[in-house]
Design a protein around this motif. Structure first.
Motif, PDB file in Angstrom:
ATOM      1  N   ASN A   1       6.051   7.361  10.957  1.00  0.00           N
ATOM      2  CA  ASN A   1       5.446   7.647   9.648  1.00  0.00           C
ATOM      3  C   ASN A   1       5.336   9.142   9.373  1.00  0.00           C
ATOM      4  O   ASN A   1       4.361   9.624   8.780  1.00  0.00           O
ATOM      5  CB  ASN A   1       4.054   6.993   9.532  1.00  0.00           C
ATOM      6  CG  ASN A   1       4.093   5.508   9.788  1.00  0.00           C
ATOM      7  OD1 ASN A   1       5.147   4.880   9.707  1.00  0.00           O
ATOM      8  ND2 ASN A   1       2.950   4.928  10.102  1.00  0.00           N
TER       9      ASN A   1
ATOM     10  N   SER B   1      -2.320   0.677   8.225  1.00  0.00           N
ATOM     11  CA  SER B   1      -1.085   0.682   9.026  1.00  0.00           C
ATOM     12  C   SER B   1      -1.206  -0.452  10.042  1.00  0.00           C
ATOM     13  O   SER B   1      -2.253  -0.570  10.690  1.00  0.00           O
ATOM     14  CB  SER B   1      -0.913   2.018   9.741  1.00  0.00           C
ATOM     15  OG  SER B   1       0.238   2.024  10.555  1.00  0.00           O
TER      16      SER B   1
ATOM     17  N   GLY C   1       0.646  -1.092   5.179  1.00  0.00           N
ATOM     18  CA  GLY C   1       0.779  -0.249   4.003  1.00  0.00           C
ATOM     19  C   GLY C   1      -0.044  -0.725   2.819  1.00  0.00           C
ATOM     20  O   GLY C   1       0.087  -0.194   1.708  1.00  0.00           O
TER      21      GLY C   1
ATOM     22  N   TYR D   1      -3.174   8.201   5.050  1.00  0.00           N
ATOM     23  CA  TYR D   1      -2.098   8.106   4.058  1.00  0.00           C
ATOM     24  C   TYR D   1      -2.623   8.275   2.630  1.00  0.00           C
ATOM     25  O   TYR D   1      -2.011   7.817   1.664  1.00  0.00           O
ATOM     26  CB  TYR D   1      -1.369   6.765   4.228  1.00  0.00           C
ATOM     27  CG  TYR D   1      -0.871   6.586   5.635  1.00  0.00           C
ATOM     28  CD1 TYR D   1       0.216   7.303   6.108  1.00  0.00           C
ATOM     29  CD2 TYR D   1      -1.545   5.751   6.531  1.00  0.00           C
ATOM     30  CE1 TYR D   1       0.649   7.179   7.412  1.00  0.00           C
ATOM     31  CE2 TYR D   1      -1.122   5.626   7.854  1.00  0.00           C
ATOM     32  CZ  TYR D   1      -0.026   6.344   8.280  1.00  0.00           C
ATOM     33  OH  TYR D   1       0.393   6.230   9.587  1.00  0.00           O
TER      34      TYR D   1
ATOM     35  N   TYR E   1      -0.421   9.317  -0.499  1.00  0.00           N
ATOM     36  CA  TYR E   1       0.601   8.392  -0.970  1.00  0.00           C
ATOM     37  C   TYR E   1       0.028   7.242  -1.787  1.00  0.00           C
ATOM     38  O   TYR E   1       0.771   6.465  -2.379  1.00  0.00           O
ATOM     39  CB  TYR E   1       1.379   7.824   0.215  1.00  0.00           C
ATOM     40  CG  TYR E   1       2.070   8.875   1.050  1.00  0.00           C
ATOM     41  CD1 TYR E   1       3.014   9.724   0.490  1.00  0.00           C
ATOM     42  CD2 TYR E   1       1.780   9.025   2.408  1.00  0.00           C
ATOM     43  CE1 TYR E   1       3.651  10.693   1.247  1.00  0.00           C
ATOM     44  CE2 TYR E   1       2.421   9.983   3.169  1.00  0.00           C
ATOM     45  CZ  TYR E   1       3.348  10.817   2.591  1.00  0.00           C
ATOM     46  OH  TYR E   1       3.977  11.779   3.341  1.00  0.00           O
TER      47      TYR E   1
ATOM     48  N   SER F   1       3.681  -1.495  -0.614  1.00  0.00           N
ATOM     49  CA  SER F   1       3.243  -0.360   0.197  1.00  0.00           C
ATOM     50  C   SER F   1       2.626   0.742  -0.651  1.00  0.00           C
ATOM     51  O   SER F   1       3.083   1.033  -1.753  1.00  0.00           O
ATOM     52  CB  SER F   1       4.438   0.214   0.981  1.00  0.00           C
ATOM     53  OG  SER F   1       4.058   1.403   1.647  1.00  0.00           O
TER      54      SER F   1
ATOM     55  N   THR G   1       2.035   3.753   1.086  1.00  0.00           N
ATOM     56  CA  THR G   1       2.146   4.743   2.149  1.00  0.00           C
ATOM     57  C   THR G   1       3.577   5.281   2.187  1.00  0.00           C
ATOM     58  O   THR G   1       4.357   5.056   1.271  1.00  0.00           O
ATOM     59  CB  THR G   1       1.806   4.103   3.508  1.00  0.00           C
ATOM     60  OG1 THR G   1       2.743   3.034   3.755  1.00  0.00           O
ATOM     61  CG2 THR G   1       0.405   3.535   3.530  1.00  0.00           C
TER      62      THR G   1
END
Length: 397
Positions: A59, A194, A197, A224, A227, A332, A334
């Motif tokens: 990641n 995680s 996501g 994250y 994002y 997701s 992320t």
């Protein structure tokens, strides 16, 4: 001279101070990237013959750190004989969260910030501070399981609560465990989570915090964060604090800032919780060069915006390829995607290993899923080329 880097949250001043013409250093060189991550790659555009494997397992930011951060690394390398002194960086980070966030003047004082060698070290400190034999760590499964290892090493009981069918945290089930007679310890919520996501909605978390037993501290891992900004269901507990003194929010410079190798993470919580965690830290654990790079990275907001935009486009292109092959993937938020490979994931992982890829570990509770980190467009083109070597595959239901 180096201490002045801390005091600047202005990109132009930082470049002027350190020298705008210094080229990106091999200390932390970003992987090759196309000019526009949203471009469609022609079929003939593949990576040259590889010696090193393509890693889609950690990641990491596919586009690397900003030029300013790399320059700061080079400058800091001149004084590697010195131990780190994080006091000024602590103030810089507190100022950043106060000044960069609308209405943030009431939050984030230096004494609320705890630094670690990456956010994994901060999680270790939280486990050491609030877990002991007889205590309980409540967490989801699957999720980032590092804190489970830390909890077990402290002699705590680890309670793993399966995610809901929509892959959000099952907060009701977590509440039941926290409210059991005599229970105390730590609750861990990774959001976005995680390896899935996926998001747990802010309003659900707020209701959860009102009901949770006062004998538990709550760690919210926002690794994250950058994002997830496009979703109305997501709100950071740093940007919009809950005013709950038991909430500890962790962040990292490893993701969008592209400084995974520099190992800089931090948490923001109440001063009393921060003090307890600091006692469990290692002396001079914060990497000196990483500290200066992180300070410079905060100043380069253009780089952060560019990386988040590229990631959005890369994620959309990944989903386009998923749909073209009639596969499925979780939604997701992320820089990775949890892909339903429609067969035992171990078979796919072995196929990619044979083709010089490194993918994330298998997810025991989701045997048909793999977490795929988003690489550069060239790397993802190669990923799908190798996928297509599999030939026909089962259709999704």
């Amino acid at each position: 001279m180096l201490s002045n880097i801390y005091m600047t949250v202005n990109r132009r001043n930082l470049l002027k101070q350190l020298g705008a013409g210094i080229a990106a250093s091999s200390l932390l060189a970003p992987r090759p990237a196309s000019a526009d991550a949203s471009e469609s790659l022609p079929a003939s555009r593949t990576l040259p013959k590889r010696v090193e494997p393509i890693r889609l397992d950690r990641n990491e930011n596919a586009y690397g750190a900003s030029r300013e951060a790399i320059v700061a690394l080079r400058e800091a390398a001149k004084d590697t004989s010195r131990y780190s002194d994080s006091d000024v960086f602590q103030k810089t980070l507190a100022d950043y969260h106060r000044e960069a966030i609308p209405g943030g003047s009431h939050i984030t004082k230096p004494e609320q910030i705890v630094f670690g060698c990456g956010s994994t070290d901060v999680l270790r400190m939280a486990a050491a501070a609030f877990l002991a034999p007889g205590a309980t760590l409540i967490m989801a499964t699957p999720t980032c399981d590092l804190i489970a290892n830390y909890g077990r090493s402290r002699g705590a009981t680890v309670v793993e609560v399966p995610l809901r069918n929509d892959h959000a945290h099952d907060l009701e089930a977590m509440l039941k465990h926290s409210n059991k007679s005599g229970a105390s310890g730590l609750i861990y919520v990774c959001n976005p989570n995680s390896p899935t996501g996926t998001l747990t909605e802010r309003r659900d978390l707020e209701e959860f915090l009102v009901k949770v037993s006062p004998k538990f501290q709550v760690v919210i891992d926002e690794a994250y964060h950058h994002y997830a900004g496009g979703s109305g269901a997501y709100r950071s507990f740093i940007d919009r604090p809950s005013n709950n003194p038991r909430v500890i929010v962790t962040r990292t410079f490893s993701a969008v800032y592209g400084l995974a190798g520099a190992r800089v993470g931090y948490s923001i919580g109440s001063p009393s919780n921060a003090e307890k965690m600091v006692r469990e830290g290692l002396p001079f654990a914060l990497n000196r060069a990483g500290m200066f790079a992180a300070s410079a990275a905060l100043a380069d907001r253009d780089h952060v915006e560019n990386c988040t935009n590229r990631n959005f486009n890369d994620r959309q292109e990944f989903m386009n390829q998923v749909n073209a092959r009639m596969l499925r993937a979780l939604d997701s938020h992320t820089n990775f995607v949890c892909l339903n490979v429609m067969r035992p994931a171990s078979e796919i992982s072995e196929h990619y290993t044979r083709n010089n890829f490194v993918l994330a570990p298998l997810i025991p509770s989701m045997p048909n899923y793999l977490r795929i980190s988003l690489g550069t467009p060239e790397e993802m083109h190669e990923f799908w080329r190798v996928w297509d070597l599999l030939g026909s595959h089962p259709m999704s239901m």
